[in-house]
Design a protein around this motif. Structure first.
Motif, PDB file in Angstrom:
ATOM      1  N   TYR A 217       0.822  -1.207   0.000  1.00  0.00           N
ATOM      2  CA  TYR A 217       0.000   0.000   0.000  1.00  0.00           C
ATOM      3  C   TYR A 217       0.863   1.267   0.000  1.00  0.00           C
ATOM      4  CZ  TYR A 217      -4.388  -2.526   0.512  1.00  0.00           C
ATOM      5  OH  TYR A 217      -5.472  -3.330   0.287  1.00  0.00           O
ATOM      6  N   LEU A 218       2.012   1.217   0.653  1.00  0.00           N
ATOM      7  CA  LEU A 218       2.905   2.378   0.621  1.00  0.00           C
ATOM      8  C   LEU A 218       3.413   2.646  -0.794  1.00  0.00           C
ATOM      9  CD1 LEU A 218       5.120   2.159   3.841  1.00  0.00           C
ATOM     10  CD2 LEU A 218       3.276   3.774   3.344  1.00  0.00           C
ATOM     11  N   ARG A 219       3.722   1.574  -1.527  1.00  0.00           N
ATOM     12  CA  ARG A 219       4.179   1.734  -2.907  1.00  0.00           C
ATOM     13  C   ARG A 219       3.073   2.312  -3.785  1.00  0.00           C
ATOM     14  NH1 ARG A 219       7.036  -4.195  -3.221  1.00  0.00           N
ATOM     15  NH2 ARG A 219       9.045  -3.633  -2.299  1.00  0.00           N
ATOM     16  N   GLU A 220       1.852   1.806  -3.599  1.00  0.00           N
ATOM     17  CA  GLU A 220       0.723   2.296  -4.381  1.00  0.00           C
ATOM     18  C   GLU A 220       0.444   3.768  -4.076  1.00  0.00           C
ATOM     19  OE1 GLU A 220      -1.520  -0.040  -6.613  1.00  0.00           O
ATOM     20  OE2 GLU A 220       0.651  -0.366  -6.582  1.00  0.00           O
ATOM     21  N   TRP A 256       2.257   6.592   9.505  1.00  0.00           N
ATOM     22  CA  TRP A 256       3.352   6.736   8.534  1.00  0.00           C
ATOM     23  C   TRP A 256       3.634   8.208   8.234  1.00  0.00           C
ATOM     24  CZ3 TRP A 256       7.188   4.147   6.403  1.00  0.00           C
ATOM     25  CH2 TRP A 256       7.787   4.660   5.244  1.00  0.00           C
ATOM     26  N   PHE A 257       2.583   8.977   7.960  1.00  0.00           N
ATOM     27  CA  PHE A 257       2.794  10.377   7.620  1.00  0.00           C
ATOM     28  C   PHE A 257       3.238  11.199   8.827  1.00  0.00           C
ATOM     29  CE2 PHE A 257       0.374   9.176   3.831  1.00  0.00           C
ATOM     30  CZ  PHE A 257       1.139   9.782   2.856  1.00  0.00           C
ATOM     31  N   GLU A 259       5.417   9.984  10.920  1.00  0.00           N
ATOM     32  CA  GLU A 259       6.859   9.737  10.906  1.00  0.00           C
ATOM     33  C   GLU A 259       7.545  10.592   9.831  1.00  0.00           C
ATOM     34  OE1 GLU A 259       7.858   5.579  10.689  1.00  0.00           O
ATOM     35  OE2 GLU A 259       7.576   5.377  12.864  1.00  0.00           O
ATOM     36  N   ILE A 260       6.903  10.717   8.666  1.00  0.00           N
ATOM     37  CA  ILE A 260       7.467  11.569   7.622  1.00  0.00           C
ATOM     38  C   ILE A 260       7.512  13.021   8.104  1.00  0.00           C
ATOM     39  CG2 ILE A 260       7.212  12.386   5.250  1.00  0.00           C
ATOM     40  CD1 ILE A 260       7.979   9.394   5.580  1.00  0.00           C
ATOM     41  N   ASN A 261       6.487  13.423   8.872  1.00  0.00           N
ATOM     42  CA  ASN A 261       6.465  14.776   9.422  1.00  0.00           C
ATOM     43  C   ASN A 261       7.672  15.023  10.333  1.00  0.00           C
ATOM     44  OD1 ASN A 261       4.787  17.307   9.784  1.00  0.00           O
ATOM     45  ND2 ASN A 261       5.013  16.703  11.916  1.00  0.00           N
ATOM     46  N   LEU A 262       8.018  14.035  11.144  1.00  0.00           N
ATOM     47  CA  LEU A 262       9.198  14.152  12.007  1.00  0.00           C
ATOM     48  C   LEU A 262      10.450  14.379  11.171  1.00  0.00           C
ATOM     49  CD1 LEU A 262       8.566  11.294  14.620  1.00  0.00           C
ATOM     50  CD2 LEU A 262       8.461  13.751  15.049  1.00  0.00           C
ATOM     51  N   LEU A 263      10.599  13.593  10.106  1.00  0.00           N
ATOM     52  CA  LEU A 263      11.780  13.723   9.260  1.00  0.00           C
ATOM     53  C   LEU A 263      11.819  15.079   8.566  1.00  0.00           C
ATOM     54  CD1 LEU A 263      11.827  10.156   7.648  1.00  0.00           C
ATOM     55  CD2 LEU A 263      13.282  11.003   9.490  1.00  0.00           C
ATOM     56  N   LEU A 264      10.665  15.539   8.090  1.00  0.00           N
ATOM     57  CA  LEU A 264      10.604  16.828   7.398  1.00  0.00           C
ATOM     58  C   LEU A 264      10.944  17.997   8.319  1.00  0.00           C
ATOM     59  CD1 LEU A 264       7.393  16.224   5.256  1.00  0.00           C
ATOM     60  CD2 LEU A 264       9.695  16.609   4.353  1.00  0.00           C
ATOM     61  N   GLU A 265      10.653  17.837   9.614  1.00  0.00           N
ATOM     62  CA  GLU A 265      10.951  18.899  10.572  1.00  0.00           C
ATOM     63  C   GLU A 265      12.335  18.744  11.206  1.00  0.00           C
ATOM     64  OE1 GLU A 265       7.734  19.028  13.364  1.00  0.00           O
ATOM     65  OE2 GLU A 265       6.411  20.085  11.971  1.00  0.00           O
ATOM     66  N   GLY A 266      13.084  17.752  10.714  1.00  0.00           N
ATOM     67  CA  GLY A 266      14.447  17.578  11.189  1.00  0.00           C
ATOM     68  C   GLY A 266      14.583  16.807  12.486  1.00  0.00           C
ATOM     69  N   HIS A 267      13.527  16.092  12.878  1.00  0.00           N
ATOM     70  CA  HIS A 267      13.572  15.307  14.107  1.00  0.00           C
ATOM     71  C   HIS A 267      13.877  13.844  13.788  1.00  0.00           C
ATOM     72  CE1 HIS A 267      11.948  18.773  16.118  1.00  0.00           C
ATOM     73  NE2 HIS A 267      10.819  18.729  15.425  1.00  0.00           N
ATOM     74  N   PRO A 268      14.427  13.117  14.764  1.00  0.00           N
ATOM     75  CA  PRO A 268      14.636  11.679  14.545  1.00  0.00           C
ATOM     76  C   PRO A 268      13.316  10.924  14.621  1.00  0.00           C
ATOM     77  CG  PRO A 268      15.250  12.265  16.785  1.00  0.00           C
ATOM     78  CD  PRO A 268      14.925  13.560  16.078  1.00  0.00           C
ATOM     79  N   LEU A 269      13.301   9.733  14.081  1.00  0.00           N
ATOM     80  CA  LEU A 269      12.150   8.859  14.235  1.00  0.00           C
ATOM     81  C   LEU A 269      12.060   8.409  15.697  1.00  0.00           C
ATOM     82  CD1 LEU A 269      12.522   6.675  11.017  1.00  0.00           C
ATOM     83  CD2 LEU A 269      10.854   8.487  11.438  1.00  0.00           C
ATOM     84  N   PRO A 270      10.903   7.896  16.135  1.00  0.00           N
ATOM     85  CA  PRO A 270      10.772   7.436  17.528  1.00  0.00           C
ATOM     86  C   PRO A 270      11.901   6.488  17.915  1.00  0.00           C
ATOM     87  CG  PRO A 270       8.635   7.407  16.453  1.00  0.00           C
ATOM     88  CD  PRO A 270       9.645   7.735  15.382  1.00  0.00           C
ATOM     89  N   ALA A 278      11.762   3.518   2.105  1.00  0.00           N
ATOM     90  CA  ALA A 278      10.444   4.129   1.885  1.00  0.00           C
ATOM     91  C   ALA A 278      10.347   5.484   2.584  1.00  0.00           C
ATOM     92  CB  ALA A 278       9.347   3.191   2.381  1.00  0.00           C
ATOM     93  N   HIS A 279      10.892   5.579   3.804  1.00  0.00           N
ATOM     94  CA  HIS A 279      10.924   6.866   4.506  1.00  0.00           C
ATOM     95  C   HIS A 279      11.660   7.915   3.665  1.00  0.00           C
ATOM     96  CE1 HIS A 279      10.274   4.619   8.436  1.00  0.00           C
ATOM     97  NE2 HIS A 279       9.401   5.605   8.531  1.00  0.00           N
ATOM     98  N   ARG A 280      12.806   7.513   3.149  1.00  0.00           N
ATOM     99  CA  ARG A 280      13.632   8.458   2.399  1.00  0.00           C
ATOM    100  C   ARG A 280      12.928   8.904   1.107  1.00  0.00           C
ATOM    101  NH1 ARG A 280      17.744   5.173   4.785  1.00  0.00           N
ATOM    102  NH2 ARG A 280      17.731   3.687   3.059  1.00  0.00           N
ATOM    103  N   ALA A 281      12.239   7.955   0.455  1.00  0.00           N
ATOM    104  CA  ALA A 281      11.531   8.298  -0.788  1.00  0.00           C
ATOM    105  C   ALA A 281      10.409   9.292  -0.525  1.00  0.00           C
ATOM    106  CB  ALA A 281      10.981   7.024  -1.428  1.00  0.00           C
ATOM    107  N   TYR A 282       9.611   9.048   0.510  1.00  0.00           N
ATOM    108  CA  TYR A 282       8.515   9.970   0.855  1.00  0.00           C
ATOM    109  C   TYR A 282       9.069  11.316   1.320  1.00  0.00           C
ATOM    110  CZ  TYR A 282       4.448   6.837   0.531  1.00  0.00           C
ATOM    111  OH  TYR A 282       3.421   6.036   0.079  1.00  0.00           O
TER     112      TYR A 282
END
Length: 328
Positions: A217-220, A256-257, A259-270, A278-282
């Motif tokens: 589903y993430l790929r789709e 999932w989103f 977690e992407i929000n954390l990455l976009l704001e420069g924070h580490p994942l939990p 997949a994280h890097r692609a999104y």
């Protein structure tokens, strides 16, 4: 007291103080992601209040604690969606309310637990409201929910709220390795995919196909975000076949989103987990403002599917809106 609860020390300390000071509230709202320990904490709270052992409250061994563990103690009522049903109907709430005037069988409390409170229909929520507004002294309500925003504000305002945070890797490992035997690499992968929920991690460990389904589903969805309009309809078709699966994947998308929000704001994942491909692609595809708008859209979808709606149509609307957000 609460020895069986791992990783929610602040919450259990507060509940223990309330019991010891005889300042127990008449209504509680336990919120947090699924499988994190909310229902288990509610059960341990009930045991601590009703246990027959005066020196070890919530002993887990007396007849009362044993019956509560087996969900057949008369002073502890637990309701949730019936088998095969997506919502908690007004008839279930009315049945619970009809028993509120019955004094406790043996202890000082009647404890009413609503598991999956966000799934109460609007009629069921309104029916419950009056009982919360005018509670009898011996009744305690515990509402358990993964989506508190879908519960009426008038209900939330009458509850003492406790939000259960995702558990740390250390706590997760302790719980999972106590429950079953798995190799540590497999456990680590399940913990990483579970979002801090030991219940979800155990579910993934026992159902390996689930992780493959999520990856699919993430790929789709990634293809949809890249502009493949056909995915609007193929995804909606796939997710409309089963309401339980639909809700599970929706909750996964929301997490999932985030977690992407954390990455976009420069924070580490939990727990400082490493981003996977997949994280890097999104992360490369999305902008922070658009990502937050997608999260909001998914929460709106969560509120919508609590009702008897055309799932396929609602998913199509949701995916069209997400595509428009991404196109800007």
């Amino acid at each position: 007291m609460f020895e069986k609860i791992q990783g929610h020390q602040t919450i259990t300390d507060h509940l223990e103080k309330e019991i010891q000071s005889s300042e127990v509230s008449h209504a509680y709202l336990f919120s947090g992601i699924d499988g994190i320990g909310k229902k288990k904490t509610a059960r341990e709270f009930a045991k601590a209040l009703l246990c027959q052992d005066q020196h070890d409250k919530g002993c887990g061994h007396c007849p009362v604690c044993t019956q509560i563990d087996h969900e057949n103690y008369p002073d502890v009522k637990i309701i949730g969606p019936k088998a095969g049903e997506a919502s908690i109907k007004i008839s279930q709430v009315r049945e619970m309310i009809s028993e509120l005037s019955i004094k406790p069988y043996s202890g000082n409390w009647r404890i009413n637990i609503i598991d999956g409170a966000e799934r109460m229909t609007p009629e069921a929520q309104n029916s419950l409201l009056k009982s919360l507004e005018e509670p009898l002294s011996y009744n305690i309500f515990i509402l358990i929910t993964s989506h508190p925003q879908t519960i009426l504000p008038t209900i939330r305002s009458r509850c003492q709220s406790y939000h259960f945070q995702p558990l740390s890797i250390v706590d997760m490992e302790a719980i999972i390795l106590r429950e079953a035997e798995f190799d540590r690499i497999t456990v680590a992968e399940a913990i990483r995919a579970s979002g801090g929920s030991p219940g979800m991690a155990l579910y993934l460990l026992n159902n390996s196909e689930i992780q493959k389904e999520r990856t699919h589903y993430l790929r789709e969805l990634y293809s949809l975000l890249k502009g493949d309009e056909i995915k609007v309809f193929t995804l909606a078709e796939a997710l409309s076949k089963d309401k339980a699966t639909s809700q599970e994947i929706l909750e996964f998308f929301i997490h999932w989103f985030y977690e992407i929000n954390l990455l976009l704001e420069g924070h580490p994942l939990p727990d400082h987990g490493e981003p996977n491909p997949a994280h890097r692609a999104y992360h490369q595809l999305l902008q922070n403002e658009k990502n937050q708008a997608i999260i909001k859209t998914l929460f709106e979808m969560m509120a919508t599917i609590q009702y008897n709606v055309n799932l396929r149509l609602q998913w199509e609307k949701c995916f069209i809106k997400i595509m428009k957000i991404q196109k800007g």
